[in-house]
Motif scaffolding. Structure first.
Motif, PDB file in Angstrom:
ATOM      1  N   GLU A   6     -20.116  55.196 -77.071  1.00  0.00           N
ATOM      2  CA  GLU A   6     -19.636  56.573 -77.102  1.00  0.00           C
ATOM      3  C   GLU A   6     -20.524  57.440 -77.998  1.00  0.00           C
ATOM      4  OE1 GLU A   6     -17.635  53.933 -76.997  1.00  0.00           O
ATOM      5  OE2 GLU A   6     -16.736  54.374 -75.045  1.00  0.00           O
TER       6      GLU A   6
ATOM      7  N   TYR B 234     -13.367  73.271 -76.050  1.00  0.00           N
ATOM      8  CA  TYR B 234     -13.825  72.002 -75.496  1.00  0.00           C
ATOM      9  C   TYR B 234     -12.824  70.953 -75.938  1.00  0.00           C
ATOM     10  CZ  TYR B 234     -18.108  74.494 -74.650  1.00  0.00           C
ATOM     11  OH  TYR B 234     -19.011  75.414 -74.211  1.00  0.00           O
ATOM     12  N   PRO B 235     -12.485  70.005 -75.074  1.00  0.00           N
ATOM     13  CA  PRO B 235     -11.551  68.970 -75.512  1.00  0.00           C
ATOM     14  C   PRO B 235     -12.127  68.217 -76.711  1.00  0.00           C
ATOM     15  CG  PRO B 235     -12.071  68.736 -73.162  1.00  0.00           C
ATOM     16  CD  PRO B 235     -12.992  69.774 -73.712  1.00  0.00           C
ATOM     17  N   SER B 236     -11.289  67.885 -77.669  1.00  0.00           N
ATOM     18  CA  SER B 236     -11.741  67.067 -78.796  1.00  0.00           C
ATOM     19  C   SER B 236     -11.765  65.611 -78.337  1.00  0.00           C
ATOM     20  CB  SER B 236     -10.780  67.210 -79.970  1.00  0.00           C
ATOM     21  OG  SER B 236      -9.565  66.556 -79.665  1.00  0.00           O
ATOM     22  N   PHE B 237     -12.414  64.751 -79.140  1.00  0.00           N
ATOM     23  CA  PHE B 237     -12.476  63.334 -78.746  1.00  0.00           C
ATOM     24  C   PHE B 237     -11.083  62.715 -78.736  1.00  0.00           C
ATOM     25  CE2 PHE B 237     -13.630  58.786 -79.375  1.00  0.00           C
ATOM     26  CZ  PHE B 237     -14.243  58.628 -78.150  1.00  0.00           C
ATOM     27  N   LYS B 238     -10.259  63.113 -79.693  1.00  0.00           N
ATOM     28  CA  LYS B 238      -8.877  62.598 -79.720  1.00  0.00           C
ATOM     29  C   LYS B 238      -8.130  63.052 -78.465  1.00  0.00           C
ATOM     30  CE  LYS B 238      -7.790  61.207 -84.313  1.00  0.00           C
ATOM     31  NZ  LYS B 238      -8.957  61.541 -85.148  1.00  0.00           N
TER      32      LYS B 238
ATOM     33  N   ILE C 185      -9.440  63.772 -75.587  1.00  0.00           N
ATOM     34  CA  ILE C 185      -9.992  63.022 -74.450  1.00  0.00           C
ATOM     35  C   ILE C 185      -9.349  61.632 -74.367  1.00  0.00           C
ATOM     36  CG2 ILE C 185     -12.093  61.858 -73.630  1.00  0.00           C
ATOM     37  CD1 ILE C 185     -13.667  64.334 -74.697  1.00  0.00           C
ATOM     38  N   MET C 186      -9.232  60.970 -75.534  1.00  0.00           N
ATOM     39  CA  MET C 186      -8.686  59.611 -75.537  1.00  0.00           C
ATOM     40  C   MET C 186      -7.183  59.613 -75.245  1.00  0.00           C
ATOM     41  SD  MET C 186     -11.383  57.945 -75.857  1.00  0.00           S
ATOM     42  CE  MET C 186     -10.691  56.295 -75.905  1.00  0.00           C
TER      43      MET C 186
ATOM     44  N   GLY D 171     -14.566  68.628 -83.280  1.00  0.00           N
ATOM     45  CA  GLY D 171     -14.099  67.951 -82.070  1.00  0.00           C
ATOM     46  C   GLY D 171     -13.970  66.447 -82.241  1.00  0.00           C
TER      47      GLY D 171
ATOM     48  N   VAL E   6     -16.908  59.160 -83.406  1.00  0.00           N
ATOM     49  CA  VAL E   6     -16.290  58.464 -82.268  1.00  0.00           C
ATOM     50  C   VAL E   6     -16.280  56.947 -82.471  1.00  0.00           C
ATOM     51  CG1 VAL E   6     -16.780  60.264 -80.566  1.00  0.00           C
ATOM     52  CG2 VAL E   6     -18.466  58.482 -80.956  1.00  0.00           C
TER      53      VAL E   6
ATOM     54  N   ALA F 178     -17.899  67.412 -72.714  1.00  0.00           N
ATOM     55  CA  ALA F 178     -17.495  68.202 -73.882  1.00  0.00           C
ATOM     56  C   ALA F 178     -18.686  68.422 -74.817  1.00  0.00           C
ATOM     57  CB  ALA F 178     -16.344  67.518 -74.618  1.00  0.00           C
TER      58      ALA F 178
ATOM     59  N   MET G  96     -13.772  54.172 -81.048  1.00  0.00           N
ATOM     60  CA  MET G  96     -14.563  53.601 -79.961  1.00  0.00           C
ATOM     61  C   MET G  96     -15.852  53.021 -80.545  1.00  0.00           C
ATOM     62  SD  MET G  96     -12.468  53.968 -77.547  1.00  0.00           S
ATOM     63  CE  MET G  96     -13.383  53.546 -76.059  1.00  0.00           C
TER      64      MET G  96
ATOM     65  N   GLU H  45     -12.992  58.776 -69.724  1.00  0.00           N
ATOM     66  CA  GLU H  45     -13.112  59.284 -71.097  1.00  0.00           C
ATOM     67  C   GLU H  45     -14.572  59.512 -71.455  1.00  0.00           C
ATOM     68  OE1 GLU H  45     -11.125  56.843 -70.216  1.00  0.00           O
ATOM     69  OE2 GLU H  45      -9.132  57.547 -70.776  1.00  0.00           O
TER      70      GLU H  45
ATOM     71  N   PHE I 107     -16.495  64.412 -82.691  1.00  0.00           N
ATOM     72  CA  PHE I 107     -17.588  63.744 -81.969  1.00  0.00           C
ATOM     73  C   PHE I 107     -18.557  63.009 -82.889  1.00  0.00           C
ATOM     74  CE2 PHE I 107     -16.352  67.359 -79.187  1.00  0.00           C
ATOM     75  CZ  PHE I 107     -15.720  66.578 -78.246  1.00  0.00           C
TER      76      PHE I 107
ATOM     77  N   GLY J 288      -9.514  57.424 -89.442  1.00  0.00           N
ATOM     78  CA  GLY J 288      -9.633  58.793 -88.946  1.00  0.00           C
ATOM     79  C   GLY J 288     -10.686  59.001 -87.877  1.00  0.00           C
ATOM     80  N   GLY J 289     -11.298  57.940 -87.417  1.00  0.00           N
ATOM     81  CA  GLY J 289     -12.340  58.088 -86.403  1.00  0.00           C
ATOM     82  C   GLY J 289     -11.789  57.983 -84.993  1.00  0.00           C
ATOM     83  N   GLY J 290     -12.703  57.942 -84.036  1.00  0.00           N
ATOM     84  CA  GLY J 290     -12.306  57.884 -82.634  1.00  0.00           C
ATOM     85  C   GLY J 290     -11.954  56.485 -82.158  1.00  0.00           C
TER      86      GLY J 290
ATOM     87  N   LEU K 196     -16.256  62.971 -72.424  1.00  0.00           N
ATOM     88  CA  LEU K 196     -16.988  63.077 -73.686  1.00  0.00           C
ATOM     89  C   LEU K 196     -18.356  63.716 -73.445  1.00  0.00           C
ATOM     90  CD1 LEU K 196     -17.523  62.314 -76.686  1.00  0.00           C
ATOM     91  CD2 LEU K 196     -18.178  60.039 -75.896  1.00  0.00           C
TER      92      LEU K 196
END
Lengths: 259, 387
Positions: free
Chosen positions: B68, A186-190, A192-193, B48, B53, B15, B64, B8, B50, B60-62, B12
């Motif tokens: 999200e 599955y694509p990771s969030f990174k 995806i972004m 992943g 996010v 995924a 967003m 995106e 998640f 080190g986070g997403g 998300l």
């Protein structure tokens, strides 16, 4: 090692598709998604590039209206970039005219290995990949259930009805993979972004040095002349068990030569 | 105006849906019943990225927002896996630390939210201070280089599987108003003097509820989060995310129930025709669907307001309305899904009745239906304050 993965973007199979009443071809309007069967190829490509310790995965796709939604999914999985051929002249393409376009686009990426699914989920001709290989002058190995690369060669376990063949061939080569080859991530969030900022090289037929007459409906050698609805599945036989139901089951299995 | 989610956000959703669907409700309920945890699912989500996010990218986070994170939880709940700790750990705790933590605190805590390594519980509720945070009686007293915490917190989710807990304490009294001055602390759950007791509840969820007893718990000074005495304002930054996440989880439960009900109604045939053909079945499901979708819309608006520079009043109002609407919609959808299933609605196999406790909880927590009605009456309609 540079890997090209052919990615087909198709109408969502969860939504009932429609055929153009004139041409009998699938209507491709609205958002297209990555054919699920290509997720295996993308994953295989990523794993092989990783195992080789360098190189990248380039996606190649042909789709109407500059569609990139399906490519973004594969880019989110980790592919580095994509080449998309989109041109009104490509409408009505058959398998061979598609192969001509894909082969020209693939040449640009100068791959060591080309990966495709055995067949697409919308068209099911299953002939495009080997036609691409022929046009590129690459050897092709189909129905791979396992793929590894080393010493300039690709080693494939090729699924057969009886078991599998071990096939070894020099690179560059084209391999078609089955759904059993690897489990797609599955694509990771990174991932995806990052997908949005990855390069998608959008090309026309002219960019590839092809003539409009060679491709699309004009260059197609096959034509769908008629479409007939499949027979409705017949209702099964219902056996009322009056103490002898098990014998009916055995007889049924014997008839199928399963016991 | 555009109601479409971004590419995106859609990816998300897909995924997380892919991961959650591998586990499903039987995994979630099985773990809850056996007293186990959901580590495999938690770790796969962490891998992943998640779980983080909404954590800033430099930690080190997403990078967003709550929109999200709400998508992540909604998709989990839609697959029958409403992970309560997502509301507490990344939504409340990480948000407050990201806003008010010192650089050292942010560096030491935030990256571990996203990696899944850190679960943090949140302790505000007390036996004698429920919705009224001014009455918080747990005290933190400075003693040289350290603080000493004393008091009781209850209904603390996941205190057994968390490493630390964000505790809301009283560190003084405002002389003008007589109200407590609150301060926030990050406390290790294995601290000496900190005991926990399980509160048995009728909720089928792997996360358990606890009472925490603080008996002279020593907390180093660098565990004070933000400014001493400014805790109430600081904690409110985490409470809109909490309401939005609860709304997302409730919306997901509503979708889960309706999907099951629709599938059952299409297949189940009693008088030679699928029961879905009877409007006694289809109309209540359609109504429930409308209510769930309306709640989702308010949840999205609230998340957008929370993540954008919209007037904070807009975020607060929308977050409260979304929580109210989603909890009511989830209960309505679940009730009708159970009804649609006839006797099977109560069976363990169909995985509906065991969701009741969780869905019903959301009418009460994190803020009760009645407190939201008070809020809307007072702030949206300018009616006199009732308490």
């Amino acid at each position: 090692m540079n890997v090209v993965v052919c990615v087909k973007q198709i109408p969502d199979p969860a939504v009932p598709g429609t055929l153009d009443p004139q041409t009998h071809t699938l209507v491709r309007e609205g958002k297209l998604i990555m054919d699920d069967s290509d997720a295996y190829g993308v994953e295989m490509g990523l794993q092989l590039a990783e195992a080789a310790g360098g190189g990248e995965v380039t996606l190649v796709s042909m789709a109407p209206a500059g569609e990139t939604s399906g490519l973004r999914t594969a880019l989110a999985m980790g592919a580095a970039k994509a080449i998309l051929v989109s041109d009104d002249a490509l409408k009505g393409s058959d398998a061979l005219s598609t192969a001509k376009v894909l082969a020209k686009a693939i040449e640009r990426a100068q791959p060591d290995l080309v990966i495709a699914a055995t067949e697409s989920t919308d068209g099911y001709t299953g002939t495009t990949p080997v036609q691409v290989a022929e046009l590129l002058g690459f050897p092709s190995v189909t129905f791979a259930k396992k793929v590894s690369v080393g010493d300039g060669r690709v080693h494939v376990e090729r699924q057969t009805e009886a078991g599998y063949d071990e096939v070894d061939c020099p690179l560059p080569a084209l391999v078609t993979v089955t759904a059993g080859v690897v489990e797609p991530r599955y694509p990771s969030f990174k991932g995806i972004m990052a997908a949005k900022s990855k390069p998608v090289d959008q090309l026309t037929v002219a960019d590839l040095g092809l003539d409009a007459g060679q491709v699309g409906a004009a260059g197609a050698r096959s034509e769908v002349t008629d479409v007939t609805a499949a027979d409705e599945r017949k209702a099964g036989e219902i056996v009322v068990d009056e103490g002898e139901g098990h014998q009916n089951i055995v007889a049924f299995l014997e008839q199928l030569k399963l016991v | 105006m555009d109601f479409r989610e971004t590419d995106e956000q859609q990816m998300l959703r897909e995924a997380v849906d892919g991961i959650a669907s591998k586990y499903g409700h039987s995994y979630f309920a099985g773990r809850a019943r056996s007293g186990g945890n959901t580590d495999e699912l938690w770790n796969e989500l962490a891998e992943g990225g998640f779980l983080g996010v909404n954590v800033p990218a430099e930690y080190g986070g997403g990078g967003m927002g709550i929109a999200e994170l709400a998508i992540v939880l909604e998709q989990l709940a839609t697959n029958g896996c409403p992970l309560l700790l997502l509301v507490v750990s990344p939504a409340i705790c990480a948000t407050i630390i990201a806003h008010f933590g010192s650089t050292a605190q942010k560096e030491s805590w935030l990256p571990r939210f996203g990696s899944g390594e850190l679960k943090m519980a949140f302790a505000i509720t007390e036996p004698d201070a429920g919705s009224n945070s001014h009455k918080i009686a747990t005290t933190a007293t400075r003693d040289g280089d350290i603080w000493r915490l004393n008091g009781t917190k209850y209904y603390i989710s996941g205190a057994d599987e968390s490493e630390a807990v964000l505790v809301v304490t009283r560190t003084g009294v405002d002389e003008d108003t007589g109200r407590g001055r609150l301060s926030l602390f990050l406390v290790d759950l294995d601290s000496a003097g900190l005991d926990k007791t399980l509160i048995p509840v009728e909720i089928v969820a792997p996360e358990k509820q606890f009472t925490l007893f603080f008996d002279n718990v020593e907390v180093p000074a660098d565990r004070l989060l933000g400014t001493e005495g400014d805790g109430l304002r600081q904690v409110f930054v985490g409470l809109n995310p909490e309401r939005i996440m609860t709304a997302a989880m409730a919306s997901g439960i509503g979708r889960y129930a309706l999907e099951k009900a629709a599938a059952y109604a299409r297949d189940r045939s009693v008088w030679g025709t699928p029961i879905a053909r009877h409007q006694g079945i289809s109309h209540p499901l359609a109504k429930a669907k409308i209510e769930v979708e309306l709640a989702r819309l308010m949840c999205q608006k609230a998340a957008w307001a929370c993540d954008s520079d919209a007037d904070p009043g807009v975020a607060g109002e929308a977050a409260n309305m979304a929580k109210y609407a989603a909890a009511e919609a989830a209960l309505g959808a679940l009730d009708q899904a159970i009804q649609t299933h006839g006797g099977n609605g109560m069976s363990s196999e169909y995985g509906l009745a065991d969701m009741w406790g969780m869905a019903r909880l959301m009418r009460t927590a994190p803020v009760s239906r009645e407190m939201i009605l008070n809020f809307v009456a007072q702030h949206s309609l300018h009616l006199p304050k009732s308490y």
